[in-house]
Scaffold this motif. Sequence first.
Motif, PDB file in Angstrom:
ATOM      1  N   LEU A  14       0.662  -1.271   0.116  1.00 13.47           N
ATOM      2  CA  LEU A  14       0.210   0.058  -0.102  1.00 13.47           C
ATOM      3  C   LEU A  14       0.922   1.239   0.077  1.00 13.47           C
ATOM      4  O   LEU A  14       0.502   2.094  -0.873  1.00 13.47           O
ATOM      5  CB  LEU A  14      -1.032  -0.248   1.173  1.00 13.47           C
ATOM      6  N   ILE A  15       1.953   1.392   1.026  1.00 16.69           N
ATOM      7  CA  ILE A  15       2.782   2.424   1.154  1.00 16.69           C
ATOM      8  C   ILE A  15       3.486   2.479  -0.248  1.00 16.69           C
ATOM      9  O   ILE A  15       3.829   3.783  -0.506  1.00 16.69           O
ATOM     10  CB  ILE A  15       3.585   2.395   2.156  1.00 16.69           C
ATOM     11  N   ALA A  16       3.987   1.371  -1.025  1.00 16.39           N
ATOM     12  CA  ALA A  16       4.686   1.562  -2.305  1.00 16.39           C
ATOM     13  C   ALA A  16       3.902   2.454  -3.279  1.00 16.39           C
ATOM     14  O   ALA A  16       4.444   3.004  -4.179  1.00 16.39           O
ATOM     15  CB  ALA A  16       5.285   0.168  -2.578  1.00 16.39           C
ATOM     16  N   LYS A  17       2.581   1.941  -3.501  1.00 15.54           N
ATOM     17  CA  LYS A  17       1.733   2.617  -4.521  1.00 15.54           C
ATOM     18  C   LYS A  17       1.889   4.426  -4.295  1.00 15.54           C
ATOM     19  O   LYS A  17       2.075   5.033  -4.920  1.00 15.54           O
ATOM     20  CB  LYS A  17       0.582   2.291  -4.259  1.00 15.54           C
ATOM     21  N   LEU A  18       1.615   4.851  -3.164  1.00 15.27           N
ATOM     22  CA  LEU A  18       1.712   6.079  -2.481  1.00 15.27           C
ATOM     23  C   LEU A  18       3.420   6.842  -2.988  1.00 15.27           C
ATOM     24  O   LEU A  18       3.352   7.840  -3.783  1.00 15.27           O
ATOM     25  CB  LEU A  18       1.473   6.301  -1.000  1.00 15.27           C
ATOM     26  N   ILE A  19       4.339   6.064  -2.547  1.00 15.00           N
ATOM     27  CA  ILE A  19       5.662   6.413  -2.917  1.00 15.00           C
ATOM     28  C   ILE A  19       5.972   6.605  -4.166  1.00 15.00           C
ATOM     29  O   ILE A  19       6.493   7.638  -4.810  1.00 15.00           O
ATOM     30  CB  ILE A  19       6.643   5.748  -1.939  1.00 15.00           C
ATOM     31  N   LEU A  20       5.656   5.630  -5.187  1.00 11.10           N
ATOM     32  CA  LEU A  20       5.817   5.687  -6.363  1.00 11.10           C
ATOM     33  C   LEU A  20       5.101   6.550  -7.210  1.00 11.10           C
ATOM     34  O   LEU A  20       5.614   7.140  -8.204  1.00 11.10           O
ATOM     35  CB  LEU A  20       5.627   4.207  -7.121  1.00 11.10           C
ATOM     36  N   ALA A  21       3.773   6.741  -6.625  1.00  9.44           N
ATOM     37  CA  ALA A  21       3.138   7.609  -7.450  1.00  9.44           C
ATOM     38  C   ALA A  21       3.390   9.274  -7.060  1.00  9.44           C
ATOM     39  O   ALA A  21       3.477   9.959  -8.080  1.00  9.44           O
ATOM     40  CB  ALA A  21       1.647   7.575  -6.763  1.00  9.44           C
ATOM     41  N   SER A  22       4.055   9.363  -5.988  1.00  9.47           N
ATOM     42  CA  SER A  22       4.140  10.722  -5.682  1.00  9.47           C
ATOM     43  C   SER A  22       5.615  11.215  -5.269  1.00  9.47           C
ATOM     44  O   SER A  22       5.733  12.297  -4.526  1.00  9.47           O
ATOM     45  CB  SER A  22       3.115  11.225  -4.505  1.00  9.47           C
ATOM     46  N   SER A  23       6.442  10.522  -5.489  1.00  6.35           N
ATOM     47  CA  SER A  23       7.996  10.838  -5.468  1.00  6.35           C
ATOM     48  C   SER A  23       8.766  10.267  -6.459  1.00  6.35           C
ATOM     49  O   SER A  23       8.327   9.187  -7.236  1.00  6.35           O
ATOM     50  CB  SER A  23       8.461  10.386  -3.945  1.00  6.35           C
ATOM     51  N   ASN A  24      10.149  10.763  -6.439  1.00  3.87           N
ATOM     52  CA  ASN A  24      10.769  10.160  -7.311  1.00  3.87           C
ATOM     53  C   ASN A  24      12.368   9.743  -6.471  1.00  3.87           C
ATOM     54  O   ASN A  24      12.339   9.948  -5.476  1.00  3.87           O
ATOM     55  CB  ASN A  24      11.438  11.246  -8.377  1.00  3.87           C
ATOM     56  N   GLU A  25      13.131   8.827  -7.295  1.00  3.23           N
ATOM     57  CA  GLU A  25      14.180   8.361  -6.503  1.00  3.23           C
ATOM     58  C   GLU A  25      15.214   9.422  -5.826  1.00  3.23           C
ATOM     59  O   GLU A  25      15.224  10.543  -6.647  1.00  3.23           O
ATOM     60  CB  GLU A  25      15.237   7.372  -7.401  1.00  3.23           C
ATOM     61  N   GLY A  26      15.485   9.247  -4.553  1.00  8.38           N
ATOM     62  CA  GLY A  26      16.354  10.308  -3.797  1.00  8.38           C
ATOM     63  C   GLY A  26      15.521  11.444  -3.120  1.00  8.38           C
ATOM     64  O   GLY A  26      16.204  11.975  -2.422  1.00  8.38           O
ATOM     65  N   ASP A  27      14.080  11.535  -3.352  1.00  9.04           N
ATOM     66  CA  ASP A  27      13.128  12.295  -2.667  1.00  9.04           C
ATOM     67  C   ASP A  27      13.234  11.831  -1.188  1.00  9.04           C
ATOM     68  O   ASP A  27      13.395  10.947  -0.851  1.00  9.04           O
ATOM     69  CB  ASP A  27      11.808  12.360  -3.138  1.00  9.04           C
ATOM     70  N   LEU A  28      12.716  13.152  -0.366  1.00 11.10           N
ATOM     71  CA  LEU A  28      12.670  12.900   1.108  1.00 11.10           C
ATOM     72  C   LEU A  28      11.435  12.448   1.578  1.00 11.10           C
ATOM     73  O   LEU A  28      10.499  13.504   1.201  1.00 11.10           O
ATOM     74  CB  LEU A  28      13.106  14.091   1.723  1.00 11.10           C
ATOM     75  N   ILE A  29      10.978  11.725   2.039  1.00  9.83           N
ATOM     76  CA  ILE A  29       9.695  11.430   2.705  1.00  9.83           C
ATOM     77  C   ILE A  29       9.525  11.304   4.248  1.00  9.83           C
ATOM     78  O   ILE A  29      10.549  10.662   4.905  1.00  9.83           O
ATOM     79  CB  ILE A  29       9.381   9.860   2.120  1.00  9.83           C
ATOM     80  N   LEU A  30       8.267  11.865   4.613  1.00 11.67           N
ATOM     81  CA  LEU A  30       8.212  12.156   6.251  1.00 11.67           C
ATOM     82  C   LEU A  30       7.108  11.532   6.631  1.00 11.67           C
ATOM     83  O   LEU A  30       5.997  11.428   5.901  1.00 11.67           O
ATOM     84  CB  LEU A  30       8.085  13.345   6.517  1.00 11.67           C
ATOM     85  N   ASP A  31       7.101  10.700   7.540  1.00  6.66           N
ATOM     86  CA  ASP A  31       6.088   9.928   8.216  1.00  6.66           C
ATOM     87  C   ASP A  31       5.919  10.419   9.785  1.00  6.66           C
ATOM     88  O   ASP A  31       6.913   9.915  10.527  1.00  6.66           O
ATOM     89  CB  ASP A  31       6.175   8.252   8.099  1.00  6.66           C
ATOM     90  N   PRO A  32       5.270  11.287  10.105  1.00  6.55           N
ATOM     91  CA  PRO A  32       5.048  11.708  11.423  1.00  6.55           C
ATOM     92  C   PRO A  32       4.492  10.902  12.514  1.00  6.55           C
ATOM     93  O   PRO A  32       4.680  10.965  13.723  1.00  6.55           O
ATOM     94  CB  PRO A  32       4.451  12.944  11.399  1.00  6.55           C
ATOM     95  N   PHE A  33       3.867   9.528  12.244  1.00  3.79           N
ATOM     96  CA  PHE A  33       3.313   8.880  13.151  1.00  3.79           C
ATOM     97  C   PHE A  33       3.680   7.412  12.668  1.00  3.79           C
ATOM     98  O   PHE A  33       3.079   6.587  12.064  1.00  3.79           O
ATOM     99  CB  PHE A  33       1.791   8.760  13.352  1.00  3.79           C
ATOM    100  N   ALA A  34       4.925   7.098  12.664  1.00  6.20           N
ATOM    101  CA  ALA A  34       5.481   5.967  11.926  1.00  6.20           C
ATOM    102  C   ALA A  34       5.357   4.467  12.282  1.00  6.20           C
ATOM    103  O   ALA A  34       5.392   3.521  11.583  1.00  6.20           O
ATOM    104  CB  ALA A  34       7.199   6.055  11.951  1.00  6.20           C
ATOM    105  N   GLY A  35       4.886   4.250  13.713  1.00  3.41           N
ATOM    106  CA  GLY A  35       4.536   3.218  13.860  1.00  3.41           C
ATOM    107  C   GLY A  35       5.654   2.125  13.686  1.00  3.41           C
ATOM    108  O   GLY A  35       6.816   2.237  14.131  1.00  3.41           O
ATOM    109  N   SER A  36       5.484   0.976  13.133  1.00  5.63           N
ATOM    110  CA  SER A  36       6.550  -0.028  12.942  1.00  5.63           C
ATOM    111  C   SER A  36       7.506   0.368  11.850  1.00  5.63           C
ATOM    112  O   SER A  36       8.351  -0.535  11.349  1.00  5.63           O
ATOM    113  CB  SER A  36       6.111  -1.498  13.051  1.00  5.63           C
ATOM    114  N   CYS A  37       7.515   1.573  11.216  1.00  5.04           N
ATOM    115  CA  CYS A  37       8.350   2.085  10.312  1.00  5.04           C
ATOM    116  C   CYS A  37       8.095   1.695   8.818  1.00  5.04           C
ATOM    117  O   CYS A  37       8.939   1.544   8.008  1.00  5.04           O
ATOM    118  CB  CYS A  37       9.593   2.079  10.649  1.00  5.04           C
ATOM    119  N   THR A  38       6.869   1.290   8.474  1.00  5.60           N
ATOM    120  CA  THR A  38       6.835   0.944   7.164  1.00  5.60           C
ATOM    121  C   THR A  38       6.942   1.751   5.882  1.00  5.60           C
ATOM    122  O   THR A  38       7.520   1.361   5.102  1.00  5.60           O
ATOM    123  CB  THR A  38       5.039   0.328   7.112  1.00  5.60           C
ATOM    124  N   THR A  39       6.750   3.085   6.142  1.00  2.00           N
ATOM    125  CA  THR A  39       7.063   3.981   5.213  1.00  2.00           C
ATOM    126  C   THR A  39       8.603   4.202   5.276  1.00  2.00           C
ATOM    127  O   THR A  39       9.198   3.943   4.194  1.00  2.00           O
ATOM    128  CB  THR A  39       6.678   5.508   5.874  1.00  2.00           C
TER     129      THR A  39
END
Length: 307
Positions: free
Chosen positions: A230-255
């Motif tokens: 699920l997270i892979a779909k979001l990342i591939l859709a809206s970022s490019n390699e090398g981009d910086l991604i933030l998850d402020p409620f990371a839980g077990s760090c799936t993002t």
Amino acid sequence: MKQKSKRNKTIDFGLDEAQKYLKKAIYFTKDSAFKNMINKNIIGDTFEVLENVSNESIDLIIVDPPYNLRKNYHGNIFTEKDSKSYEEYTRTWIEMIKDKLKQNGSMYVCCDWKSSLIIGPILLEYFNVRNRITWQREKGRGSKNNWKNSMEDIWYVSKSDDFTFNLDKLKQRKRVLAPYKEDGKAKDWKEGEGVKYRDTHPSNFWDDISIPFWSMEENTGHPTQKPEKLIAKLILASSNEGDLILDPFAGSCTTSVTAKKLNRRYIGIEQNELYVAWGEKRLENAEKNPTIQGFEDGIFYERNYRP
């Protein structure tokens, strides 16, 4: 203590074993420098940590806040709030996070049907709301007086009309049950791997997601873990390699884990030490096995389908 099956890959060790993994994370202090947070999971209160994240530094934010339900996160208890209090809570983290996003950045916010009613209208005040994704959780508790809740929402927003959306990275392979031919030739489908299939454009309804379970390497003891697919779909859709991604409620760090597998940089913020330790163990595993269940060679496969 009950012995695990050899096939059970769930990561759910205790704090004693966690210590060796926690050395790889950062415990937040007011002196923590932003540059040192990149490609790290930060142990701390997100409302404090965000103060040290530079404005307009983040390409993509993925937010999985506590839903407005009573939930025990291994000792950190989130108590259900009245609608007004949950609205104030939501507005607080949105106010803190909105300036961290670059002008061409995007954000996804996970919620259930009930919290979606509160979160959606607030997002409209601060961002351009582009869509609402609904995904099928596959699991859910039954109810004697209501429908079984097995769907969740993800709000998709951007800061401006200049944003990243990689349509070509999101093809979903679907089996064709009634293949149509024109002049004896396949029309809009192919044959391979023993099946007839079509690589389709993604919609805003996702029924191909499997919730992590005991025999999957990504599974942890976290009570509300999101799947890497699920997270892979979001990342591939809206970022490019090398981009910086933030998850402020990371839980077990799936993002964080999925970002690493997809060659992005990341910052994960989580106050529960145990969850961060599980996440660090997953990052270690990702060094040896960067695969994402259900995603292979740039194609997302249907649930329970092996290429």
